[in-house]
Design a protein around this motif. Structure first.
Motif, mmCIF file in Angstrom:
data_model
loop_
_atom_site.group_PDB
_atom_site.id
_atom_site.type_symbol
_atom_site.label_atom_id
_atom_site.label_comp_id
_atom_site.label_asym_id
_atom_site.label_seq_id
_atom_site.Cartn_x
_atom_site.Cartn_y
_atom_site.Cartn_z
ATOM 1 N N ALA A 1 -36.037 31.157 37.819
ATOM 2 C CA ALA A 1 -34.961 32.131 37.601
ATOM 3 C C ALA A 1 -33.809 31.334 36.869
ATOM 4 O O ALA A 1 -33.159 32.091 35.949
ATOM 5 N N ILE A 2 -33.591 30.079 36.868
ATOM 6 C CA ILE A 2 -32.504 29.426 36.160
ATOM 7 C C ILE A 2 -32.990 29.175 34.985
ATOM 8 O O ILE A 2 -32.270 29.423 33.724
ATOM 9 N N ASP A 3 -34.276 28.694 34.672
ATOM 10 C CA ASP A 3 -34.762 28.720 33.289
ATOM 11 C C ASP A 3 -34.544 29.849 32.361
ATOM 12 O O ASP A 3 -34.306 29.817 31.290
ATOM 13 N N ARG A 4 -34.957 31.256 32.894
ATOM 14 C CA ARG A 4 -34.850 31.980 32.371
ATOM 15 C C ARG A 4 -33.206 32.498 32.044
ATOM 16 O O ARG A 4 -33.063 33.081 30.934
ATOM 17 N N GLY A 5 -32.303 32.311 33.012
ATOM 18 C CA GLY A 5 -31.080 32.419 32.557
ATOM 19 C C GLY A 5 -30.556 31.481 31.407
ATOM 20 O O GLY A 5 -29.685 31.825 30.496
ATOM 21 N N VAL A 6 -30.875 30.008 31.191
ATOM 22 C CA VAL A 6 -30.765 29.151 30.176
ATOM 23 C C VAL A 6 -31.357 29.843 28.874
ATOM 24 O O VAL A 6 -30.599 29.745 27.955
ATOM 25 N N LYS A 7 -32.500 30.369 28.928
ATOM 26 C CA LYS A 7 -33.072 30.865 27.863
ATOM 27 C C LYS A 7 -32.332 32.256 27.368
ATOM 28 O O LYS A 7 -32.050 32.395 26.164
ATOM 29 N N ALA A 8 -31.691 32.993 28.324
ATOM 30 C CA ALA A 8 -30.927 34.133 27.826
ATOM 31 C C ALA A 8 -29.728 33.961 27.081
ATOM 32 O O ALA A 8 -29.198 34.097 26.267
ATOM 33 N N ILE A 9 -28.971 32.511 27.624
ATOM 34 C CA ILE A 9 -27.776 32.230 27.041
ATOM 35 C C ILE A 9 -28.224 31.613 25.615
ATOM 36 O O ILE A 9 -27.589 31.912 24.623
ATOM 37 N N LYS A 10 -29.405 30.763 25.400
ATOM 38 C CA LYS A 10 -29.623 30.204 24.034
ATOM 39 C C LYS A 10 -30.243 31.036 23.199
ATOM 40 O O LYS A 10 -29.828 31.127 21.994
ATOM 41 N N SER A 11 -31.076 32.090 23.623
ATOM 42 C CA SER A 11 -31.594 33.002 22.710
ATOM 43 C C SER A 11 -31.073 34.318 22.297
ATOM 44 O O SER A 11 -31.282 34.786 21.238
ATOM 45 N N PHE A 12 -30.072 34.591 23.411
ATOM 46 C CA PHE A 12 -29.736 36.150 23.123
ATOM 47 C C PHE A 12 -28.011 35.758 23.071
ATOM 48 O O PHE A 12 -27.400 37.179 22.938
ATOM 49 N N GLY A 13 -27.423 34.667 23.076
ATOM 50 C CA GLY A 13 -26.132 34.494 22.902
ATOM 51 C C GLY A 13 -25.219 35.069 24.212
ATOM 52 O O GLY A 13 -24.036 35.391 24.035
ATOM 53 N N LEU A 14 -25.814 35.170 25.270
ATOM 54 C CA LEU A 14 -24.976 35.682 26.363
ATOM 55 C C LEU A 14 -24.319 34.542 27.023
ATOM 56 O O LEU A 14 -24.614 33.471 27.116
ATOM 57 N N PRO A 15 -23.170 35.001 27.750
ATOM 58 C CA PRO A 15 -22.351 33.822 28.339
ATOM 59 C C PRO A 15 -22.588 33.373 29.564
ATOM 60 O O PRO A 15 -23.322 34.168 30.550
ATOM 61 N N GLY A 16 -22.591 32.141 29.910
ATOM 62 C CA GLY A 16 -22.786 31.520 31.147
ATOM 63 C C GLY A 16 -22.896 30.075 31.066
ATOM 64 O O GLY A 16 -22.543 29.200 30.083
ATOM 65 N N PRO A 17 -22.814 29.221 32.220
ATOM 66 C CA PRO A 17 -22.591 27.908 32.464
ATOM 67 C C PRO A 17 -23.884 27.159 32.120
ATOM 68 O O PRO A 17 -24.421 26.564 32.799
ATOM 69 N N LEU A 18 -24.113 27.002 30.683
ATOM 70 C CA LEU A 18 -25.224 26.506 30.325
ATOM 71 C C LEU A 18 -25.871 25.145 30.964
ATOM 72 O O LEU A 18 -26.411 24.758 31.386
ATOM 73 N N GLU A 19 -24.714 24.115 30.796
ATOM 74 C CA GLU A 19 -25.014 22.791 31.322
ATOM 75 C C GLU A 19 -25.145 22.746 32.773
ATOM 76 O O GLU A 19 -26.013 21.953 33.169
ATOM 77 N N LYS A 20 -24.644 23.420 33.413
ATOM 78 C CA LYS A 20 -24.454 23.549 34.904
ATOM 79 C C LYS A 20 -25.898 23.960 35.357
ATOM 80 O O LYS A 20 -26.860 23.340 36.111
ATOM 81 N N TRP A 21 -26.492 25.172 34.758
ATOM 82 C CA TRP A 21 -27.590 25.709 34.838
ATOM 83 C C TRP A 21 -28.794 24.730 34.357
ATOM 84 O O TRP A 21 -29.654 24.530 35.141
ATOM 85 N N ARG A 22 -28.827 24.267 33.277
ATOM 86 C CA ARG A 22 -29.700 23.127 32.925
ATOM 87 C C ARG A 22 -29.817 21.991 33.883
ATOM 88 O O ARG A 22 -31.043 21.559 34.219
ATOM 89 N N SER A 23 -28.652 21.393 34.180
ATOM 90 C CA SER A 23 -28.705 20.388 35.379
ATOM 91 C C SER A 23 -29.489 20.693 36.525
ATOM 92 O O SER A 23 -30.337 20.033 37.137
ATOM 93 N N THR A 24 -29.028 21.871 37.186
ATOM 94 C CA THR A 24 -29.952 22.606 38.299
ATOM 95 C C THR A 24 -31.279 22.530 38.133
ATOM 96 O O THR A 24 -31.839 22.142 39.054
ATOM 97 N N ARG A 25 -31.548 23.223 37.048
ATOM 98 C CA ARG A 25 -33.244 23.291 36.754
ATOM 99 C C ARG A 25 -33.854 22.157 36.665
ATOM 100 O O ARG A 25 -34.801 22.063 37.220
ATOM 101 N N ASP A 26 -33.357 21.091 36.060
ATOM 102 C CA ASP A 26 -33.782 19.729 36.006
ATOM 103 C C ASP A 26 -34.016 19.008 37.294
ATOM 104 O O ASP A 26 -34.845 18.429 37.745
ATOM 105 N N GLN A 27 -32.861 19.209 38.147
ATOM 106 C CA GLN A 27 -33.060 18.737 39.792
ATOM 107 C C GLN A 27 -34.168 19.366 40.417
ATOM 108 O O GLN A 27 -34.849 18.761 41.093
#
Length: 540
Positions: free
Chosen positions: A351-377
């Protein structure tokens, strides 16, 4: 989706042709647009000789609890009970006796006899002119034309086209045209074990199937079906993320209260017969990953959600970030205490990974670093607490070293490479511990407390997941042999239930099951791509 059944007798042979009548896909309207006539038609066709036959019509409403009032209306008969009404017309005279409509006739060579049963709500006096038997031939031609044109849209032309097409047809037939929702199965309470109590109502739409269904329709050229399913999903899950359910009704209904029908014996004395499904109220982390994965696939195919709908996705990912540590009932909807299940944690990662990809690939707004960190946790925790150290493989839960068929999904959602030693060991362990009769169990019910007595068949969906893993591990020959064996588990019409008995090959569970047919299509396509550079990973 027209059934032909031939009977051979000493005096001759006769064929029954049964179908749900569909409107003609006339020019200017997409053949995908299913518009049933509310008519189930049966034609009796004499093939040779003379065959004496009889017909009995004894409808029951409200799961058999209501015996209708039957009366004659002109040349037809009508059965009314509560909110439901059925009208029956025939090209032979019908008689009413002791609450039963019946007739006797002789089928002769080249002769045809029609029976048309039409449904309507009883409070509507008429749906227009009553269908007459002479219309049967027209209805048959229209219905056949619809299905042939729909099949013609399929882009796959490989050697397993017939197998794939039968499953696609089944998925289309399981789709509720007005909303685009795909029902898991059209039946309730067909048992997972004969005489047992693992009997569930599957006449709902499971989020678990979301990405599989969308990807299947998209890859085979059925873009509008994929769009309609995506739109159904968007409407169904709209609201606060905490209210997300594992399943919904065909129109997005949320209240699916589970009841029992004690007046019914159940299939082969398998009680209880259930109406509704209590699992709709369970907390399932995996459902959030299923939804976000589906939206990710839709965006990648150019049928993505708009920016205003992105707010729903964003709130969903934020919810997962706040709640991923909680135990849940998991993909198999355990009726025991919630656990920290590995598959559930991985789907939270999805769920979080696809949110990260939406920001990176489609330019949608969101807390990228927070999501990346949680995904890694989440990934760190799964790789730390979700591994059986002594066997070097994943386990079903943090506090349970048993295996689970859902672990086969880990490389397919992009969580880990299929070539990673940890995943390779997991596949080998599942082949060793969970395979019986050439099929995969979802888990050992005698070893796992799921709140129910042990005993069920092998899960066909899990067995197809193993095919996909073998493809990802560059073992296409082994995968092909397993796929061919699984195709033999279908019935004579190419249909599959949810499960299959490992002892006698009997199909078990509700039928036909969408998840089994979707998994079959995906495995065929995985093998088709085995020698290509494309991947079957869903995060691509």
């Amino acid at each position: 989706m027209i059934l032909e059944t031939t009977f051979e007798t000493a005096g001759g042979s006769v064929q029954l042709v049964d179908f749900l009548a569909l409107e003609d896909p006339t020019e200017g309207r997409a053949p995908r647009a299913v518009r049933p006539n509310e008519v189930v038609a049966r034609m009796v066709r004499g093939l040779n000789g003379r065959v004496r036959m009889s017909m009995h019509f004894e409808p029951r409403f409200a799961y058999g609890d209501v015996t209708p009032w039957i009366r004659r209306v002109g040349s037809a008969v009508e059965a009314i009970g509560g909110p439901d009404a059925l009208s029956l017309t025939s090209s032979v005279p019908l008689s009413i006796k002791d609450g039963c409509v019946c007739c006797s006739f002789t089928a002769e060579e080249s002769g045809t006899i029609w029976f048309l049963a039409t449904y309507r709500p009883s409070y509507i006096g008429s749906l227009g002119p009553m269908r007459e038997p002479l219309e049967g031939e027209t209805l048959l031609r229209q219905t056949e034309r619809f299905w042939r044109e729909w099949c013609g849209l399929c882009t796959y032309r490989g050697e397993r086209r017939n197998d794939l097409m039968r499953s696609l047809l089944t998925l289309k037939a399981l789709t509720y045209s007005p909303t685009g929702g795909v029902v898991a199965a059209p039946t309730t309470s067909l048992p997972d074990s004969l005489g047992g109590i693992r009997n569930w109502d599957c006449r709902y739409c499971w989020l678990r199937d979301a990405t599989f269904v969308l990807d299947t329709f998209l890859e085979q050229g059925y873009r509008e079906e994929a769009r309609e399913w995506r739109d159904w999903l968007t409407r169904a899950v709209a609201g606060h993320p905490r209210d997300l359910q594992t399943m919904y009704g065909l129109m997005g209904e949320r209240s699916l209260t589970e009841l029992e029908a004690p007046w019914l014996d159940g299939y082969r004395s398998s009680r209880p017969v259930r109406i509704g499904n209590a699992a709709h109220s369970q907390f399932q982390l995996g459902a959030y990953g299923d939804v976000m994965d589906c939206f990710h696939s839709a965006r990648g195919a150019g049928i993505g959600t708009s920016r205003d709908k992105w707010e729903l996705d964003r709130r969903m990912v934020d919810f997962v970030c706040e709640n991923w540590r909680k135990p849940d009932e998991g993909i198999w909807e355990m009726r025991s205490n919630p656990r920290n299940l590995v598959h559930s944690k991985v789907m939270a990662w999805v769920a979080i990974d696809r949110g990260v990809k939406a920001i990176k690939s489609f330019g949608l707004p969101g807390p990228l670093e927070k999501w990346r960190s949680t995904r890694d946790q989440i990934k760190w925790q799964v790789l730390t607490m979700g591994v059986n150290k002594s066997r070097g493989c994943f386990k079903r839960a943090y506090d349970d070293d048993e295996l689970d068929g859902s672990l086969l999904m880990l490389p397919q959602v992009g969580f880990i490479s299929a070539h990673d030693p940890l995943m390779s060991s997991t596949v080998e362990a599942i082949q060793s511990d969970l395979m019986e009769g050439g099929m995969v169990l979802r888990y050992r019910t005698e070893h796992v407390d799921d709140g129910l007595p042990p005993g069920e068949g092998a899960f066909l969906m899990c067995s197809f997941w193993l095919v996909n893993c073998l493809v990802l591990m560059d073992r296409p020959s082994e995968a092909g042999e397993l796929l061919d064996d699984l195709l033999k588990r279908r019935n004579d019409l190419g249909l599959m239930a949810e499960q299959c008995s490992v002892s006698d090959g009997r199909l078990l569970g509700n039928f036909p099951q969408a998840s089994s047919h979707v998994a079959l299509v995906n495995s065929i396509m995985a093998l088709e791509r085995a020698g290509e550079s494309r991947t079957i990973r869903r995060d691509a």
